[in-house]
Design a protein around this motif. Structure first.
Motif, short mmCIF file in Angstrom:
data_model
loop_
_atom_site.label_atom_id
_atom_site.label_comp_id
_atom_site.label_asym_id
_atom_site.label_seq_id
_atom_site.Cartn_x
_atom_site.Cartn_y
_atom_site.Cartn_z
N TRP A 142 0.50 19.83 4.87
CA TRP A 142 0.88 20.91 3.97
C TRP A 142 1.28 22.10 4.82
CZ3 TRP A 142 2.80 22.12 -0.39
CH2 TRP A 142 2.66 23.38 -0.96
N GLU A 143 2.49 22.56 4.63
CA GLU A 143 3.04 23.70 5.35
C GLU A 143 2.90 23.53 6.86
OE1 GLU A 143 1.32 27.20 3.55
OE2 GLU A 143 2.73 27.10 1.86
N GLY A 144 3.18 22.30 7.33
CA GLY A 144 3.23 22.04 8.77
C GLY A 144 1.91 21.71 9.43
N THR A 145 0.82 21.71 8.68
CA THR A 145 -0.50 21.40 9.24
C THR A 145 -0.99 20.07 8.72
OG1 THR A 145 -1.04 23.76 9.43
CG2 THR A 145 -2.89 22.21 9.44
N ILE A 146 -1.63 19.29 9.58
CA ILE A 146 -2.17 17.99 9.20
C ILE A 146 -3.62 18.15 8.71
CG2 ILE A 146 -2.75 15.66 9.99
CD1 ILE A 146 -0.61 16.00 12.16
N TYR A 147 -3.86 17.75 7.47
CA TYR A 147 -5.20 17.91 6.89
C TYR A 147 -5.91 16.58 6.61
CZ TYR A 147 -4.10 22.84 6.15
OH TYR A 147 -3.79 24.16 6.34
N GLY A 148 -5.20 15.47 6.66
CA GLY A 148 -5.80 14.21 6.23
C GLY A 148 -5.67 13.10 7.25
N ILE A 149 -6.55 12.11 7.09
CA ILE A 149 -6.46 10.84 7.80
C ILE A 149 -6.22 9.78 6.72
CG2 ILE A 149 -7.69 9.09 9.14
CD1 ILE A 149 -7.04 11.48 10.82
N PRO A 150 -5.09 9.07 6.75
CA PRO A 150 -4.79 8.12 5.67
C PRO A 150 -5.60 6.83 5.78
CG PRO A 150 -3.09 7.99 7.36
CD PRO A 150 -4.02 9.11 7.77
N LEU A 151 -6.07 6.37 4.63
CA LEU A 151 -6.77 5.08 4.57
C LEU A 151 -5.81 3.98 4.16
CD1 LEU A 151 -9.35 3.31 4.53
CD2 LEU A 151 -9.69 4.04 2.15
N ASP A 152 -4.94 4.26 3.19
CA ASP A 152 -4.08 3.20 2.66
C ASP A 152 -2.86 3.76 1.96
OD1 ASP A 152 -4.64 3.89 -0.09
OD2 ASP A 152 -6.52 2.82 0.03
N ASN A 153 -1.99 2.86 1.56
CA ASN A 153 -0.96 3.11 0.56
C ASN A 153 -1.34 2.27 -0.66
OD1 ASN A 153 1.83 3.03 2.93
ND2 ASN A 153 0.38 4.66 2.49
N HIS A 154 -1.34 2.87 -1.81
CA HIS A 154 -1.65 2.12 -3.04
C HIS A 154 -0.66 2.56 -4.11
CE1 HIS A 154 -3.86 5.95 -3.36
NE2 HIS A 154 -3.61 5.86 -4.66
N GLY A 155 -0.23 1.63 -4.93
CA GLY A 155 0.75 2.03 -5.92
C GLY A 155 1.08 0.96 -6.93
N ARG A 156 2.21 1.15 -7.59
CA ARG A 156 2.54 0.37 -8.77
C ARG A 156 3.30 -0.90 -8.45
NH1 ARG A 156 -0.17 1.22 -13.13
NH2 ARG A 156 1.54 1.17 -14.64
N GLY A 157 3.06 -1.89 -9.29
CA GLY A 157 3.78 -3.15 -9.26
C GLY A 157 3.50 -3.87 -10.57
N LEU A 158 3.66 -5.17 -10.57
CA LEU A 158 3.42 -6.00 -11.75
C LEU A 158 2.56 -7.20 -11.37
CD1 LEU A 158 7.14 -6.32 -12.98
CD2 LEU A 158 5.47 -4.62 -13.76
N TRP A 159 1.81 -7.72 -12.36
CA TRP A 159 1.21 -9.05 -12.26
C TRP A 159 1.78 -9.88 -13.41
CZ3 TRP A 159 -1.65 -6.88 -8.44
CH2 TRP A 159 -2.30 -7.74 -7.56
N ILE A 160 2.15 -11.09 -13.13
CA ILE A 160 2.70 -11.96 -14.16
C ILE A 160 1.79 -13.15 -14.38
CG2 ILE A 160 5.04 -11.28 -13.53
CD1 ILE A 160 5.39 -14.19 -12.43
N ASN A 161 1.80 -13.67 -15.62
CA ASN A 161 1.09 -14.89 -15.97
C ASN A 161 2.05 -16.06 -15.75
OD1 ASN A 161 0.13 -17.18 -17.54
ND2 ASN A 161 -1.37 -15.78 -18.46
#
Length: 439
Positions: A142-161
């Motif tokens: 944020w505004e050029g400063t690093i504040y976090g350590i990332p654990l993962d990427n999580h997001g949207r998709g689909l599951w089909i039967n």
């Protein structure tokens, strides 16, 4: 003292209902891990099966680090943020916090979380800057400063039967449609009433559907934003000053989602339909969900597989987020050293692969690269879509407020209570007031 007072004022302005939220909050799921005298208090919102995986990892960490113990509190996300802000105002935050990257600007702007640039290799530390994607790295700042350590990427998709597809004569390994019309055609074949009719039949009975193709009520906000971008739109103008959800692209995106319910009859209205329960019961052929669905899906008697997000517009896009570790700015000494050891342990490539068992996509590209496609197919399929065309939440100190103003408008449309134009215009007006106040 100035930072605490400023934060208290902001808390009053931004979250007037936080006290009520705390009064009604569910009891946190607390786990005491290890017996070391140096205790880390750790709050996170992993209330699904990913929380089980997290506590398994913490149990391994304290075995490797017997001088440290961890008190892990799992608190539902909305409650967590209200409780966390109150804890900062009281001067008693936990030693470690896991939150979404979209929250980084808000907490960074309050001056209550630590600049973690010194933990990155570029700052002389151990975290490998170049082993995460550019968009993940940007999400930590944020505004050029690093504040976090990332654990993962999580997001949207689909599951089909798979069984539903095969019963309809469809190949579950088919190329996914890339147009709205193509998806509608697919969904029509997967929606059945009690007599086996689909919506293309004159005899189709929408009041007696036994198998829906799709469920628009799973998370309308993330899906609307995805479709908005697919049609070339955005939530906010390029200069960050104007809400643009009610653009032509926004109207088209939400109209398509509404049409799945009321014109094409391939999804029930949003209210009262449990998409997870319906998929588990074999009553839903395609569920829009996320990486976090993996472990739940593995418990079901459903023959399923992961797909990427629907594409209704001209360009693919999909929402994703980043679970991010933050440290209170006030933490120092032995406690800080212990937290740093935990973060370094969590960021080890082998432990990142273990975290993939939660369903999420490891933040480290090196960990993503060694995932076994037989054991981690959904992580790989969805993770690749995040890399190829994923987008993060709008970066602002008021992002969650903006979403809170938009959510009820989307629900009103998907439950037949409001027109698309009225809902987006009303939502845009309230969102603009929030954005103007933040500038």
């Amino acid at each position: 003292m100035k930072k605490v007072l400023t934060f208290a004022i902001l808390l009053t302005l931004l979250l007037p209902l936080s006290v009520t939220a705390q009064d009604a909050e569910p009891t946190p799921d607390v786990a005491m891990l290890g017996e070391g005298e140096l205790n880390i208090s750790y709050w996170n919102g992993l209330s699904g099966s990913d929380g089980v995986t997290m506590n398994e990892m913490l149990a391994d960490f304290v075995v490797d680090n017997p001088d440290i113990s961890v008190t892990s509190e799992i608190i539902p996300w909305n409650t967590l943020y209200a409780k966390l802000q109150a804890a900062f105002v009281a001067g008693n935050p936990p030693d470690l916090i896991l939150m979404h990257a979209s929250e980084v600007p808000q907490y960074a702007s309050y001056g209550v979380v630590k600049d973690l640039g010194y933990l990155y290799e570029s700052g002389g530390g151990w975290f490998p800057d170049e082993d995460v994607s550019a968009i993940t790295y940007a999400g930590m700042q944020w505004e050029g400063t690093i504040y976090g350590i990332p654990l993962d990427n999580h997001g949207r998709g689909l599951w089909i039967n798979i069984d539903h597809f095969e019963a309809a004569g469809l190949d579950p390994n088919m190329d996914q449609p890339t147009t709205f019309e193509g998806w509608v055609e697919l969904f029509q074949q997967l929606t059945l009433d009690a007599d086996g009719n689909n919506p293309t039949s004159d005899d189709f009975n929408v009041d007696n559907v036994v198998q829906w193709a799709y469920g628009v009520g799973n998370w309308p906000l993330a899906d609307f934003l995805t479709l908005l971008i697919q049609h070339g739109g955005s939530m906010v103008s390029e200069d960050g000053s104007t809400i643009t959800i009610n653009s032509e692209a926004g109207i088209r995106a939400l109209s398509q989602y509404q049409d799945l319910v009321y014109e094409y009859q391939v999804s029930p209205p949003a209210a009262g339909f449990d998409t997870w329960g319906a998929f588990a019961a074999g009553q839903l052929a395609v569920i829009p969900t996320g990486t976090w669905f993996r472990n739940f899906a593995s418990t079901l008697d459903v023959n399923g597989q992961a797909w990427t997000t629907v594409q209704f517009g001209e360009q693919p896009s999909t929402w994703f987020g980043i679970h991010t570790f933050l440290i209170p700015d006030s933490l120092e000494g032995d406690k800080l050293a212990a937290v740093e050891r935990l973060l370094q342990w969590m960021s080890d490539s082998e432990n990142q692969v273990y975290w993939a068992g939660s369903g999420q996509v490891p933040a480290l590209l090196s960990a993503q690269a060694v995932l076994d496609p037989e054991n981690y197919p959904s992580n790989i399929v969805m993770g690749q879509s995040f890399t190829d065309y994923g987008f993060l939440d709008f970066k602002s100190t008021v992002t969650q407020e903006l979403y809170a103003a938009l959510d009820p408008e989307l629900d009103a449309v998907l439950n037949g209570l409001k027109s698309v134009e009225d809902a987006l215009n009303d939502g845009a007006e309230r969102m603009q007031a929030i954005l103007d106040r933040a500038e």
